[in-house]
Design a protein around this motif. Structure first.
Motif, PDB file in Angstrom:
ATOM      1  N   GLU A 196      11.361  13.983  38.200  1.00 38.61           N
ATOM      2  CA  GLU A 196      11.837  14.200  39.558  1.00 38.61           C
ATOM      3  C   GLU A 196      11.740  12.912  40.365  1.00 38.61           C
ATOM      4  N   VAL A 197      12.718  12.702  41.241  1.00 33.77           N
ATOM      5  CA  VAL A 197      12.703  11.561  42.147  1.00 33.77           C
ATOM      6  C   VAL A 197      12.643  12.106  43.568  1.00 33.77           C
ATOM      7  N   ILE A 198      11.669  11.614  44.362  1.00 30.41           N
ATOM      8  CA  ILE A 198      11.412  12.147  45.693  1.00 30.41           C
ATOM      9  C   ILE A 198      11.779  11.113  46.745  1.00 30.41           C
ATOM     10  N   ASP A 199      12.426  11.590  47.809  1.00 24.15           N
ATOM     11  CA  ASP A 199      12.830  10.711  48.890  1.00 24.15           C
ATOM     12  C   ASP A 199      12.723  11.477  50.208  1.00 24.15           C
ATOM     13  N   GLY A 200      12.376  10.794  51.285  1.00 20.94           N
ATOM     14  CA  GLY A 200      12.356  11.441  52.590  1.00 20.94           C
ATOM     15  C   GLY A 200      10.978  11.478  53.215  1.00 20.94           C
ATOM     16  N   LEU A 201      10.918  12.103  54.400  1.00 26.81           N
ATOM     17  CA  LEU A 201       9.719  12.058  55.238  1.00 26.81           C
ATOM     18  C   LEU A 201       9.088  13.429  55.392  1.00 26.81           C
ATOM     19  N   MET A 202       7.758  13.480  55.287  1.00 28.89           N
ATOM     20  CA  MET A 202       6.983  14.666  55.601  1.00 28.89           C
ATOM     21  C   MET A 202       5.866  14.265  56.562  1.00 28.89           C
ATOM     22  N   GLU A 203       5.819  14.930  57.716  1.00 25.66           N
ATOM     23  CA  GLU A 203       4.781  14.692  58.706  1.00 25.66           C
ATOM     24  C   GLU A 203       3.832  15.883  58.714  1.00 25.66           C
ATOM     25  N   GLN A 228      14.074  15.001  50.050  1.00 27.76           N
ATOM     26  CA  GLN A 228      14.947  15.260  48.898  1.00 27.76           C
ATOM     27  C   GLN A 228      14.188  15.163  47.584  1.00 27.76           C
ATOM     28  N   VAL A 229      14.457  16.119  46.714  1.00 31.34           N
ATOM     29  CA  VAL A 229      13.924  16.101  45.355  1.00 31.34           C
ATOM     30  C   VAL A 229      15.100  16.198  44.396  1.00 31.34           C
ATOM     31  N   ALA A 230      15.198  15.249  43.498  1.00 27.57           N
ATOM     32  CA  ALA A 230      16.290  15.226  42.532  1.00 27.57           C
ATOM     33  C   ALA A 230      15.730  15.301  41.122  1.00 27.57           C
ATOM     34  N   ASN A 231      16.331  16.159  40.296  1.00 25.78           N
ATOM     35  CA  ASN A 231      15.999  16.192  38.877  1.00 25.78           C
ATOM     36  C   ASN A 231      17.293  16.284  38.087  1.00 25.78           C
ATOM     37  N   ALA A 232      17.192  16.481  36.789  1.00 29.10           N
ATOM     38  CA  ALA A 232      18.383  16.492  35.957  1.00 29.10           C
ATOM     39  C   ALA A 232      19.302  17.651  36.276  1.00 29.10           C
ATOM     40  N   ALA A 233      18.763  18.732  36.855  1.00 28.15           N
ATOM     41  CA  ALA A 233      19.559  19.931  37.093  1.00 28.15           C
ATOM     42  C   ALA A 233      20.106  20.021  38.510  1.00 28.15           C
ATOM     43  N   ASP A 234      19.440  19.395  39.490  1.00 28.63           N
ATOM     44  CA  ASP A 234      19.822  19.650  40.873  1.00 28.63           C
ATOM     45  C   ASP A 234      19.294  18.543  41.776  1.00 28.63           C
ATOM     46  N   VAL A 235      19.904  18.434  42.947  1.00 30.70           N
ATOM     47  CA  VAL A 235      19.417  17.591  44.028  1.00 30.70           C
ATOM     48  C   VAL A 235      19.292  18.483  45.250  1.00 30.70           C
ATOM     49  N   GLN A 236      18.072  18.607  45.794  1.00 32.68           N
ATOM     50  CA  GLN A 236      17.862  19.506  46.918  1.00 32.68           C
ATOM     51  C   GLN A 236      17.231  18.755  48.085  1.00 32.68           C
ATOM     52  N   ASN A 237      17.784  18.996  49.265  1.00 34.23           N
ATOM     53  CA  ASN A 237      17.361  18.321  50.477  1.00 34.23           C
ATOM     54  C   ASN A 237      16.839  19.344  51.470  1.00 34.23           C
ATOM     55  N   CYS A 287      10.804   7.754  44.968  1.00 34.36           N
ATOM     56  CA  CYS A 287       9.580   7.738  44.152  1.00 34.36           C
ATOM     57  C   CYS A 287       9.787   8.492  42.843  1.00 34.36           C
ATOM     58  N   ASP A 288       9.636   7.774  41.736  1.00 36.77           N
ATOM     59  CA  ASP A 288       9.766   8.338  40.396  1.00 36.77           C
ATOM     60  C   ASP A 288       8.472   8.064  39.641  1.00 36.77           C
ATOM     61  N   ASP A 289       7.708   9.119  39.371  1.00 37.41           N
ATOM     62  CA  ASP A 289       6.457   8.982  38.627  1.00 37.41           C
ATOM     63  C   ASP A 289       6.619   9.363  37.165  1.00 37.41           C
TER      64      ASP A 289
END
Length: 322
Positions: free
Chosen positions: A142-149, A176-185, A136-138
């Motif tokens: 930042e681009v968001i991926d993954g599951l939250m319950e 996961q959240v990815a931006n220009a500086a980092d990708v964090q899972n 998801c890129d709004d």
């Protein structure tokens, strides 16, 4: 703000190390096999990592609703504009059960929502909401991926009026959240309790058994963590408090440390705390982070655990937060 845009707020979770809260001077002890001696050469890194973990935890609270608290740089809190989470939940409260409903994101990707609500007009203990982000890129960087319950543990008050007490448990799976500086899972659990009944005075507490954040530069795990932050947005400048407790295992450190706030931190608006202490405990050793004022800090090092300060480091909040 649309439902999909609201969940961009989840990025604050993965982009920061999480933290815990409490006032026990000893705090939870790190596993013996992971503890390392705190020395003059690693005390600043241990204190910095623990401070960042404790401070950034307020970001979890806004995942559960409009807390009135937003963690901001450099070190304090500020009142957010509007009620984005209230509007987002308004979409969900129209359906019982709901989903899976897939909503396109502004630029690319999608958010899929599903769950079951007992009452379409409010939140109820036992409700569950699942958020599955697919690239998801709004357009917010930042681009968001993954599951939250999300599971509602307790609720009272009026959500739409912004006056309520809410306890919610969240489980993150490869979030996961990815931006220009980092990708964090992120993987793990967090329970959030918000109390806005006395708004604009707000209390937000987070806790969990374990959560791990993998980033480009480090992997950090928090165990048995808690934190509590309050802010009174009815005053100017707005005073806040922060207390924390937990165990941090970071690849930036030789092993794990435990931290606690024997003296809760206090500050105003977005400034760093002007008072408070954070005790970081290692293997028969410790580093005590003492707020001198909202700019300067002192790290008192006890090399052998006898309660005597053997060395001190003078530094700044900014240096510890970089």
């Amino acid at each position: 703000m649309t439902t999909r845009q609201n969940y961009v707020l989840l990025s604050c979770l993965a982009l920061c190390a999480c933290g815990g809260g409490g006032d026990d001077d000893d705090g939870p002890q790190a596993p013996v096999s992971l503890r390392f001696p705190i020395t003059a050469s690693n005390a600043e890194a241990a204190a910095a990592g623990s401070w960042q973990a404790a401070n950034s935890s307020a970001g979890f609270a806004d995942l559960a609703g409009t807390s009135g608290i937003v963690t901001t740089k450099p070190g304090g809190s500020a009142k957010p504009e509007g009620l984005p989470s209230t509007r987002a939940f308004g979409f969900l409260l129209q359906k019982i059960p709901f989903g899976p409903d897939t909503l396109p994101c502004q630029v690319s990707g999608s958010i899929t929502l599903s769950g079951d609500l007992a009452d379409p007009t409010t939140l109820t203990a036992g409700d569950n909401i699942n958020v599955d982000a697919d690239g998801c890129d709004d357009g917010l960087g930042e681009v968001i991926d993954g599951l939250m319950e999300m599971s509602i543990d307790a609720f009272s008050g009026d959500f739409f009026a912004g006056l309520y007490e809410l306890t919610m448990t969240l489980v993150l799976t490869d979030f996961q959240v990815a931006n220009a500086a980092d990708v964090q899972n992120s993987n793990g659990d967090v329970t959030v309790t918000l109390n806005t009944l006395a708004a604009p005075y707000v209390s937000a507490a987070v806790s969990g058994s374990s959560i791990t954040v993998d980033g480009n530069s480090a992997t950090e795990t928090l165990l048995n963590y808690e934190s509590t932050r309050t802010v009174d947005a009815g005053q100017h400048p707005a005073p806040y408090t922060l207390s924390a407790i937990g165990t941090l295992d970071s690849s930036r450190l030789p092993g794990a440390v435990s931290y606690s706030t024997p003296v809760a931190f206090e500050g105003e608006d977005v400034d760093y705390p002007y008072t408070g202490e954070l005790l970081v405990s290692g293997d028969d050793s410790s580093a005590r982070l003492v707020a001198v004022d909202s700019v300067n800090v002192r790290i008192d090092i006890d090399l052998d655990g006898d309660g005597t300060v053997d060395d001190s480091i003078e530094t700044t909040w900014q240096a510890l937060s970089e």
